[in-house]
Motif scaffolding. Structure first.
Motif, PDB file in Angstrom:
ATOM      1  N   LEU A 133       0.882  -0.872  -0.031  1.00 55.47           N
ATOM      2  CA  LEU A 133      -0.092  -0.096   0.196  1.00 55.47           C
ATOM      3  C   LEU A 133       0.794   1.315   0.016  1.00 55.47           C
ATOM      4  O   LEU A 133       0.261   2.429  -0.438  1.00 55.47           O
ATOM      5  CB  LEU A 133      -1.157  -0.203   1.263  1.00 55.47           C
ATOM      6  N   PHE A 134       2.121   1.317   0.447  1.00 58.40           N
ATOM      7  CA  PHE A 134       2.768   2.322   0.962  1.00 58.40           C
ATOM      8  C   PHE A 134       3.896   2.705  -0.017  1.00 58.40           C
ATOM      9  O   PHE A 134       4.795   3.637   0.155  1.00 58.40           O
ATOM     10  CB  PHE A 134       3.143   2.431   2.323  1.00 58.40           C
ATOM     11  N   SER A 135       4.096   2.295  -1.355  1.00 53.80           N
ATOM     12  CA  SER A 135       5.088   2.634  -2.102  1.00 53.80           C
ATOM     13  C   SER A 135       4.145   3.111  -3.617  1.00 53.80           C
ATOM     14  O   SER A 135       3.437   2.105  -4.155  1.00 53.80           O
ATOM     15  CB  SER A 135       6.009   1.628  -2.481  1.00 53.80           C
ATOM     16  N   PRO A 136       4.580   4.101  -4.045  1.00 55.25           N
ATOM     17  CA  PRO A 136       3.820   4.397  -5.381  1.00 55.25           C
ATOM     18  C   PRO A 136       4.092   3.388  -6.568  1.00 55.25           C
ATOM     19  O   PRO A 136       2.986   3.426  -7.457  1.00 55.25           O
ATOM     20  CB  PRO A 136       4.433   6.011  -5.695  1.00 55.25           C
ATOM     21  N   ASP A 137       5.237   2.931  -6.598  1.00 49.44           N
ATOM     22  CA  ASP A 137       5.579   1.886  -7.514  1.00 49.44           C
ATOM     23  C   ASP A 137       5.240   0.342  -6.931  1.00 49.44           C
ATOM     24  O   ASP A 137       5.871  -0.462  -7.706  1.00 49.44           O
ATOM     25  CB  ASP A 137       6.758   2.010  -8.038  1.00 49.44           C
ATOM     26  N   ALA A 138       4.532   0.054  -6.018  1.00 51.73           N
ATOM     27  CA  ALA A 138       4.494  -1.276  -5.516  1.00 51.73           C
ATOM     28  C   ALA A 138       4.103  -2.284  -6.354  1.00 51.73           C
ATOM     29  O   ALA A 138       4.319  -3.614  -6.323  1.00 51.73           O
ATOM     30  CB  ALA A 138       3.608  -1.320  -4.106  1.00 51.73           C
TER      31      ALA A 138
END
Length: 401
Positions: A133-138
């Protein structure tokens, strides 16, 4: 020799167990299955404590070679190999290779098709939720391949379903003021895709035309304006809130359940017994206002959180590829999850006056434990949603307003 393609989002490659630092470790309230070789390794270990626990706390059922035995749990629901530092004694004393299959793979998931593998993580792991959830490029996908003697025995992925999944995932990426607009676009696309006729090439042309038209409506604001004309259905929303909680509470002993119930208690402060229909309606409106005024501004500074949640569900659930019913029904299950999660977060935001990263992680992982690991609960969940929507799959749009 055959080439096997491997796909895995960035959140898979970045994941690493954080051990004792985990907010809710996975060595409790879990069916830990041991194969015969692993069981014998523990039973005959030269390390006294490993051997003693195997003798006293592992139950042999001999269901199969792979499901030879099960680990018993202590009075607090913990695995007996969990030490006082909340670390695994097997891992510490014997190394990672000595872990059972259950302990080795969790929270990793490997979806296997004829000539490919799609890797993911279960969001029921708190650290997995954080990575997802917490990485723009996950959700950035990474591909590789390897060679093996033959293809997997599983059938190939459905080609039409793969196209539907791809189009829906791309619709989630179109910038919109609210993630609900993206879901509304996906509903429009599903309706068009299910009307497509002819060969796969003909269907592809129809889907491409629908995708381009819908994307244009998203970009010029026409779709968002259309959604504003849809009326809410509070009876459906209230029924979902009450009945889904009932099914969550029926299941006992789930890991993360205490955390989930704490957020449900906060939610239920707005729906105590004895309220009139008007009071229930007013409180439901208060929650929606809390979402708009407190939660959404915070989330809009982190737009990847909700986008990642839906992209994850499309990928992890193999939406369109592994159908459990109509596409709208499958989307309804995802939207019901989102509606319940959103309601708990709204109640928390209203009571606390804010949302935090911890709130997002705690709600997501604890709710996912219920949804991803209890097969009976999953079927009851689906059945309950069918009752609430009374066979009207298109009423899913009511959960967007």
């Amino acid at each position: 020799m055959k080439e096997i393609l491997v796909s895995q989002p960035a959140y898979v490659t970045r994941f690493s167990c954080i051990g004792a630092a985990c907010r809710d470790h996975c060595c409790k309230r879990w069916e830990i299955t041991l194969d015969k070789t692993t069981y014998n390794k523990y039973l005959k270990s030269e390390i006294p404590n490993i051997r003693k626990i195997a003798q006293e706390h592992i139950k042999v059922g001999k269901k199969s070679f792979q499901h030879w035995a099960n680990m018993s749990l202590d009075s607090e629901g913990n695995c007996f190999y969990l030490n006082e530092q909340r670390l695994c004694e097997v891992h510490k004393q014997l190394g990672a290779d000595a872990l059972s299959y259950t302990c080795t793979i969790y929270p990793r998931v490997n979806q296997v098709y004829k000539n490919e593998e799609l890797k993911s993580l279960n969001m029921s792991c708190p650290e997995a939720s954080k990575q997802i959830l917490f990485s723009p490029d996950a959700l950035l996908n990474q591909t590789s391949s390897y060679i093996k003697d033959s293809y997997h025995s599983q059938p190939a992925a459905d080609s039409e379903g793969r196209l539907i999944n791809l189009f829906c995932a791309n619709l989630m990426l179109v910038p919109q003021p609210r993630v609900e607009h993206n879901i509304y676009a996906i509903i429009y696309f599903i309706l068009a895709a299910e009307k497509a006729q002819g060969t796969l090439d003909n269907k592809l042309q129809s889907m491409e035309a629908a995708y381009q038209a819908i994307t244009l409506q998203m970009q010029n604001g026409q779709l968002a304006a259309s959604l504003q004309n849809i009326n809410e259905m509070q009876t459906l929303e209230l029924q979902l809130l009450m009945n889904l909680q009932k099914h969550i509470l029926i299941i006992k002993g789930l890991r993360g359940q205490a955390k989930l119930v704490s957020y449900m208690i906060t939610l239920n402060e707005f729906f105590p017994g004895g309220l009139s229909e008007q009071q229930l309606s007013t409180n439901l409106s208060r929650l929606k206002s809390a979402w708009d005024e407190i939660a959404l501004p915070w989330l809009n500074q982190r737009p990847y959180i909700l986008r990642n949640f839906f992209q994850y569900r499309l990928y992890h659930d193999q939406f369109g590829i592994k159908r459990t019913g109509s596409l709208l029904k499958d989307l309804y299950l995802i939207m019901a999850d989102y509606f319940f999660i959103k309601s708990m977060l709204s109640a928390t935001a209203l009571v606390k006056g804010e949302l935090t990263d911890d709130d997002i992680i705690d709600v997501m992982y604890s709710y996912s434990t219920f949804r991803q690991h209890e097969m009976t609960a999953q079927q009851n969940f689906s059945d309950e949603i069918d009752l609430c929507k009374r066979g009207d799959d298109l009423s899913v749009v009511r959960l967007l307003v």
